[in-house]
Write an enzyme that holds these catalytic residues in place. Structure first.
Site, PDB file in Angstrom:
ATOM      1  N   LYS A   8       0.803  -1.224   0.000  1.00  0.00           N
ATOM      2  CA  LYS A   8       0.000   0.000   0.000  1.00  0.00           C
ATOM      3  C   LYS A   8       0.838   1.277   0.000  1.00  0.00           C
ATOM      4  O   LYS A   8       0.407   2.291  -0.550  1.00  0.00           O
ATOM      5  CB  LYS A   8      -0.965  -0.013   1.190  1.00  0.00           C
ATOM      6  CG  LYS A   8      -2.056  -1.066   1.063  1.00  0.00           C
ATOM      7  CD  LYS A   8      -3.048  -0.987   2.208  1.00  0.00           C
ATOM      8  CE  LYS A   8      -4.101  -2.080   2.089  1.00  0.00           C
ATOM      9  NZ  LYS A   8      -5.146  -1.965   3.131  1.00  0.00           N
ATOM     10  N   ASP A  55      -9.758   2.664   2.203  1.00  0.00           N
ATOM     11  CA  ASP A  55      -9.760   2.023   3.522  1.00  0.00           C
ATOM     12  C   ASP A  55     -10.325   2.958   4.594  1.00  0.00           C
ATOM     13  O   ASP A  55     -11.058   2.528   5.489  1.00  0.00           O
ATOM     14  CB  ASP A  55      -8.343   1.604   3.920  1.00  0.00           C
ATOM     15  CG  ASP A  55      -7.871   0.352   3.207  1.00  0.00           C
ATOM     16  OD1 ASP A  55      -8.729  -0.418   2.739  1.00  0.00           O
ATOM     17  OD2 ASP A  55      -6.646   0.145   3.109  1.00  0.00           O
TER      18      ASP A  55
END
Length: 450
Positions: free
Chosen positions: A257, A293
């Site tokens: 990420k 997220d």
């Protein structure tokens, strides 16, 4: 066959559409023409008499009427700002976004009797609307083509040759697919050039539910897409492979990420602030990074706005959690096994920090667990029932298994529990919108996962 052309005024949709329809021996539909027929008046008159909202309603009806049409469809750039329109246009169709630099567009549409939409000077309006619609444009399109320096015939040629690659690129593609154990994907693409690809990128990622979810959603919305897994030790190889495929989007998971941000072209403000990308949208040879997220954390906790919160962990998921909680005006403390990591994360967002051991005796209203502990096959929990008090909201971002050791401990302590599947559901809904332009409800995502 259903080919859809969209984009701002002046990008050549009508000219290119007529050429394509002629070459394909297919009917041509222009939604502006259909709107004018329904209204019984030209579009400028619709705007003058009834305003933009009435025009958009007529446009919505026209696009809905073409859901199952076969042929070439040209539709206005504002249309794809409505996800319902995108769902109809995408139904068993391929969507091409035609684009051009703002100055070229301004020059092409100068003198048009079409009224402005913003009250700004024409050149400034073009730039403003392009920026406002960028996310919707990139999501709605399967392929992006710059028409700024191309004649309509050239653009039509590119559309008809869509997804072609050179022999050298094909050899490189097949070599990388073989290394990832995905040789069958190359064969599928060769046999079906209209196929688009999405994937989850991670190491490991075999446990991910994303392939199940996305492939069911693609079928539900009549999209000619395939979702797979790119499990490999380094992000650079995955990004290179993505650029050799007709790939539209990536879901990015552990451990890429943060690393993936070095390999993509643009990162949005939320992802930049968090320092992590979990969603990559690809169009026109460029990659755009987002983070969904934080929305997956924020939505289930919206009812606890202003609470005292503790985040366990200091990695990418924890950063997204802190960002989400701060956006809900919570008083946040970051605790981690490595206090220095907790400090670095906390200082980015103006929060308190400490070691995991500092949790005991905490008066937190909300606890967000953002480490991999508890993920199958791990059976541990960072907290025991005795560490928690009744009434606390415990949100475990781990979603495999659905009931983690921490969730069991929280239930035993009388806490409100939010399983990690809720984060997955909400972030996936937003991710699907970014990649496809189609809005999906959390309820539909849960149904597809069942």
């Amino acid at each position: 066959m259903k080919v859809v052309l969209t984009g701002f005024r002046g990008t050549g949709k009508t000219s290119v559409g007529r050429i394509l329809a002629d070459r394909l021996q297919a009917p041509f539909f222009d939604t502006d023409t259909l709107v004018e027929r329904r209204a019984g008046m030209p579009i400028p008159e619709i705007f003058r008499r009834h305003g933009e909202a009435h025009f958009r309603a007529l446009e919505r009806e026209a696009i809905a009427s073409l859901r199952t049409a076969e042929g070439v469809i040209s539709t206005g750039g504002g249309a794809v700002s409505d996800p319902a329109n995108v769902a109809d246009l995408r139904w068993h169709g391929t969507v091409f976004l035609l684009s051009a630099p703002p100055d070229v567009i301004h020059e092409r549409i100068a003198g048009s009797d079409r009224p402005g939409l913003t009250g700004l000077p024409p050149a400034e309006e073009v730039q403003t609307l392009l920026a406002r619609r960028k996310e919707a444009y990139l999501g709605a399109a399967d392929t992006c083509i710059d028409t700024g320096r191309r004649m309509p015939d050239e653009v039509a040629d590119l559309i008809l040759r869509d997804a072609e690659i050179s022999p050298d690129e094909k050899r490189e593609r097949d070599g990388l697919l073989g290394r990832l154990g995905l040789s069958d994907l190359g064969e599928m693409i060769d046999q079906d050039p209209g196929l688009r690809v999405c994937a989850i990128a991670g190491n490991p990622c075999a446990h991910s539910k994303s392939p199940l979810l996305y492939n069911r959603l693609f079928a539900h919305f009549g999209m000619h897409y395939r979702y797979t897994r790119f499990e490999w030790p380094d992000a650079a190889t995955i990004i290179r492979l993505a650029n050799l495929l007709p790939l539209k989007g990536l879901s990015v998971t552990i451990p890429f990420k943060a690393d993936v941000m070095r390999h993509i072209d643009e990162v949005d403000d939320h992802a930049a602030a968090i320092g992590a990308v979990n969603t990559v949208v690809r169009c026109g040879g460029r990659m755009y990074g987002h983070n969904t997220d934080w929305l997956g954390v924020r939505a289930p906790l919206a009812h606890r706005r202003g609470a005292r919160a503790v985040v366990l962990g200091a990695g990418g998921a924890a950063a997204a959690a802190v960002y989400a909680l701060v956006s809900l005006d919570m008083d946040v403390t970051v605790l981690a096994r490595t206090p220095d990591a907790a400090r670095r994360l906390a200082e980015r967002f103006g929060c308190r920090w400490g070691a995991l051991e500092d949790f005991r005796g905490s008066n937190a209203d909300v606890v967000v667990h953002a480490t991999p502990v508890g993920m199958e096959p791990d059976t541990r929990s960072l907290l025991a029932p005795g560490d928690l008090r009744a009434g606390t909201t415990v949100f475990d971002l781990v979603y495999t298994p659905p009931e983690t050791p921490l969730i069991r401990a929280a239930k035993e302590a009388g806490c409100e529990v939010i399983p990690g599947t809720e984060m997955f559901v909400h972030q996936a809904a937003e991710q699907f919108r970014l990649i496809t332009g189609i809005a999906v409800s959390p309820e539909l995502v849960r149904e597809m996962l069942a």
